[in-house]
Write an enzyme that holds these catalytic residues in place. Structure first.
Site, mmCIF file in Angstrom:
data_model
loop_
_atom_site.group_PDB
_atom_site.id
_atom_site.type_symbol
_atom_site.label_atom_id
_atom_site.label_comp_id
_atom_site.label_asym_id
_atom_site.label_seq_id
_atom_site.Cartn_x
_atom_site.Cartn_y
_atom_site.Cartn_z
ATOM 1 N N ARG A 130 0.930 -1.059 -0.003
ATOM 2 C CA ARG A 130 0.078 -0.096 0.069
ATOM 3 C C ARG A 130 0.841 1.086 0.026
ATOM 4 O O ARG A 130 1.675 1.369 1.055
ATOM 5 C CB ARG A 130 -0.775 -0.124 1.307
ATOM 6 C CG ARG A 130 -1.708 1.240 1.424
ATOM 7 C CD ARG A 130 -2.665 1.126 2.481
ATOM 8 N NE ARG A 130 -3.600 2.367 2.779
ATOM 9 C CZ ARG A 130 -3.262 3.403 3.670
ATOM 10 N NH1 ARG A 130 -2.633 3.290 4.893
ATOM 11 N NH2 ARG A 130 -3.911 4.361 3.514
ATOM 12 N N HIS B 56 -2.733 11.070 1.001
ATOM 13 C CA HIS B 56 -2.323 10.823 2.246
ATOM 14 C C HIS B 56 -1.691 12.115 2.580
ATOM 15 O O HIS B 56 -0.554 12.123 2.942
ATOM 16 C CB HIS B 56 -1.121 9.526 2.172
ATOM 17 C CG HIS B 56 -0.919 8.939 3.584
ATOM 18 N ND1 HIS B 56 -1.181 7.829 3.683
ATOM 19 C CD2 HIS B 56 -0.757 9.579 4.828
ATOM 20 C CE1 HIS B 56 -0.860 7.234 4.860
ATOM 21 N NE2 HIS B 56 -0.516 8.333 5.622
ATOM 22 N N GLU C 199 -7.311 8.612 6.389
ATOM 23 C CA GLU C 199 -7.489 9.638 7.639
ATOM 24 C C GLU C 199 -7.933 10.848 7.271
ATOM 25 O O GLU C 199 -7.055 11.718 7.771
ATOM 26 C CB GLU C 199 -6.297 9.298 8.450
ATOM 27 C CG GLU C 199 -5.679 8.002 8.900
ATOM 28 C CD GLU C 199 -5.065 7.680 10.091
ATOM 29 O OE1 GLU C 199 -4.426 8.794 10.551
ATOM 30 O OE2 GLU C 199 -4.509 6.725 10.505
ATOM 31 N N TYR D 115 -4.519 1.746 15.920
ATOM 32 C CA TYR D 115 -3.237 2.110 16.865
ATOM 33 C C TYR D 115 -3.397 1.673 18.116
ATOM 34 O O TYR D 115 -2.775 1.069 19.155
ATOM 35 C CB TYR D 115 -2.399 3.305 16.493
ATOM 36 C CG TYR D 115 -1.853 3.213 15.488
ATOM 37 C CD1 TYR D 115 -0.631 2.717 14.776
ATOM 38 C CD2 TYR D 115 -2.421 3.777 14.169
ATOM 39 C CE1 TYR D 115 -0.037 2.685 13.629
ATOM 40 C CE2 TYR D 115 -1.978 3.947 12.746
ATOM 41 C CZ TYR D 115 -0.864 3.317 12.553
ATOM 42 O OH TYR D 115 -0.236 3.331 11.331
ATOM 43 N N GLU E 249 -3.761 -0.290 8.423
ATOM 44 C CA GLU E 249 -2.632 0.257 9.014
ATOM 45 C C GLU E 249 -2.688 -0.135 10.393
ATOM 46 O O GLU E 249 -3.644 -0.204 10.996
ATOM 47 C CB GLU E 249 -2.216 1.708 8.954
ATOM 48 C CG GLU E 249 -1.758 2.469 7.976
ATOM 49 C CD GLU E 249 -1.632 3.903 8.016
ATOM 50 O OE1 GLU E 249 -1.398 4.505 9.257
ATOM 51 O OE2 GLU E 249 -1.855 4.837 6.914
HETATM 52 C C1 GCO Z 1 -1.689 7.391 9.426
HETATM 53 C C2 GCO Z 1 -0.509 7.658 9.201
HETATM 54 C C3 GCO Z 1 0.808 7.174 8.961
HETATM 55 C C4 GCO Z 1 1.627 7.529 10.538
HETATM 56 C C5 GCO Z 1 1.066 6.463 11.163
HETATM 57 C C6 GCO Z 1 1.879 6.340 12.456
HETATM 58 O O1 GCO Z 1 -2.495 7.309 8.508
HETATM 59 O O2 GCO Z 1 -1.763 8.213 10.537
HETATM 60 O O3 GCO Z 1 -1.174 7.109 7.916
HETATM 61 O O4 GCO Z 1 1.242 8.227 8.272
HETATM 62 O O5 GCO Z 1 2.787 7.366 10.046
HETATM 63 O O6 GCO Z 1 -0.150 6.286 11.544
HETATM 64 O O7 GCO Z 1 1.675 7.569 13.293
#
Ligand code: GCO
Length: 477
Positions: A84, A128, A174, A304, A375
């Site tokens: 990706r 992005h 995001e 996360y 992610e």
């Molecule tokens: C996100 C981001 C990443 C970050 C990752 C870690 O989509 O938030 O895609 O670019 O680097 O999440 O914080």
């Protein structure tokens, strides 16, 4: 060396479960002033003193722009099903609209061909966060409705250029960060601080999503086309039953503000109420929500950590917590830092159970819509070591994090969640936005002085997972 540390596990994904790794253009490419690329808002922001840690910029980053071939070989050595990546809009359209830069298109075309030649499925994200600076200057970036229509054109151009070979597309990554961190808290580019503007930006991102989905449907000729959006839908949990109102508010302004228009065709009435003091929402024109809601084939989710929420008795203006600055209408929310959790280098609490429950709940909320974890990963302080003259990085913490989250996905599937893939963040250590080059999320270590790549233990783990579809375990935890 790595081989001895990893053993065969017993949890298997089905053969068609998609496994891979992710990156984003501004975070890895570098080559900022090469190949006819225009400036993005992240170039401007990162070059503004005080905006990023140690003044870090993406000028060079992981130099992927010059190292595509060897990076592709690395991916192939990891047996990835999918890679990706995002397209830098100003690399292909230096001013965001009008003139197309053939050199920029050729770069991504080569990348796609290189992936396909190695049997790796490209998963392309259009936005992005690196919006062309020209659109920020001309239209106020995502505050401007015009930017949504410029994005539609850009989607059309990319669909036509790569859509014969690329099946998997995402419009945005995001949009929460794009709007609320970009225009609300100012922590990310373009670094502006207005709740009203953040809400307006969110709407234009929603609108542009719908327009871009339709544009991709018109132009992508791949027989297996799958169009998605990648949202960091937050897993929100109340500390006590009395805190349910905090969850409702957070969920409205961070999650349902996107899933409402994109997936259900309306803004949630409670969101409109909560935010009345900031905006009258007059930027939502008749017919807009119908445009936002285009059928998609897949929902991308980034995960996360869990947001543990508490309702504050009253608004405390002294707080710097997200509730005070980032979220219009949610000033009474406190994000609770659970002392019992293990944490990553980002100070994010580690809770694989949150991912499991999240996926089960999301699958119930959006029946019939397959979900892909686009992610998930962790930053830890990695040390480069030596094993018989070879550089090694024994990132056990990250590897265990990935084992636990892959296991959570496996469990979620057993509980009925329709999860079709797991993409790890990130392939390479890279530019972590305002945090600069401190946090390392890669399964490959990057020495930023020499650009040398050193695959970490976690990359070996992922290689085994991709090759066998069975979640490998650590021999010594
Ligand atoms: C996100 C981001 C990443 C970050 C990752 C870690 O989509 O938030 O895609 O670019 O680097 O999440 O914080």
């Amino acid at each position: 060396m790595y081989r001895d540390l990893i053993a065969r596990g017993h949890l298997a994904f089905p053969p068609d479960f998609v496994l891979g790794a992710a990156t984003a253009a501004y975070q890895i490419e570098g080559g900022a002033n090469e190949g006819g690329r225009g400036a993005s808002i992240w170039d401007t922001f990162s070059h503004t003193p005080g905006k990023t840690a140690q003044g870090a910029t993406g000028d060079i980053a992981a130099d992927h722009y010059h190292r595509v071939e060897t990076d592709l070989d690395l991916m192939a050595s990891f047996n990835l099903d999918a890679y990706r990546f995002s397209v830098s809009w100003p690399r292909v359209m230096p001013r965001g609209e009008g003139e197309v830069n053939p050199e920029g298109l050729a770069f991504y075309s080569r990348l796609v061909d290189g992936l396909l030649a190695r049997g790796i499925t490209p998963v392309v994200t259009l936005n992005h966060w690196d919006l062309p600076q020209a659109l920020e200057d001309r239209y106020g970036g995502w505050r401007g409705r015009e930017t949504a229509f410029a994005f539609e054109k850009y989607a059309e151009i990319m669909g036509a250029a790569l859509g014969d070979r690329v099946a998997m597309w995402s419009t945005h990554n995001e949009p929460w960060n794009n709007s609320f961190a970009g225009y609300g808290s100012g922590a990310f580019a373009p670094g502006l601080k207005s709740h009203a503007d953040a809400l307006k930006a969110a709407h234009h991102l929603n609108l542009s999503h719908g327009l871009a989905v339709a544009a991709l449907r018109r132009t992508v000729k791949h027989p297996d086309a799958q169009i998605s959006v990648v949202l960091n839908i937050f897993r929100v949990e109340a500390e006590t039953p009395e805190d349910a109102e905090a969850v409702r508010r957070f969920d409205a302004v961070a999650n349902r503000i996107f899933t409402g228009p994109m997936l259900r065709g309306a803004y949630p009435p409670d969101l409109l109420d909560d935010t009345r003091t900031f905006t009258d929402w007059s930027f939502v024109l008749p017919g807009d929500v119908e445009l936002c809601r285009q059928p998609i084939d897949l929902l991308g989710v980034n995960y996360y950590e869990v947001m543990h929420l508490r309702l504050r008795p009253e608004f405390d203006p002294a707080t710097e917590a997200m509730g005070g600055t980032l979220f219009p209408g949610s000033e009474r929310i406190e994000i609770v830092r659970r002392p019992d959790l293990k944490r990553t280098a980002m100070d994010w609490g580690i809770e694989p159970q949150g991912l499991e429950d999240h996926l089960v709940a999301l699958s119930k909320d959006f029946p019939g819509l397959p979900i892909m974890v686009m992610e998930n990963g962790a930053a830890f302080a990695d040390a480069v070591g030596d094993s018989n003259g070879r550089r090694v990085v024994l990132d056990r913490d990250r590897t265990q994090f990935l084992i636990d989250h892959a296991t959570a996905i496996h469990r979620a599937r057993e509980r009925g969640a329709n999860v079709v893939g797991y993409i790890v963040w990130s392939l390479l250590d890279n530019f972590e936005w305002a945090e600069g080059y401190g946090p390392r999320f890669g399964i490959v270590h990057v020495d930023y002085d020499t650009q040398e790549r050193t695959p970490k233990l976690s990359s070996h783990w992922l290689s085994e997972l991709c090759a066998t579809k069975v979640i490998p375990i650590l021999t010594t935890p």
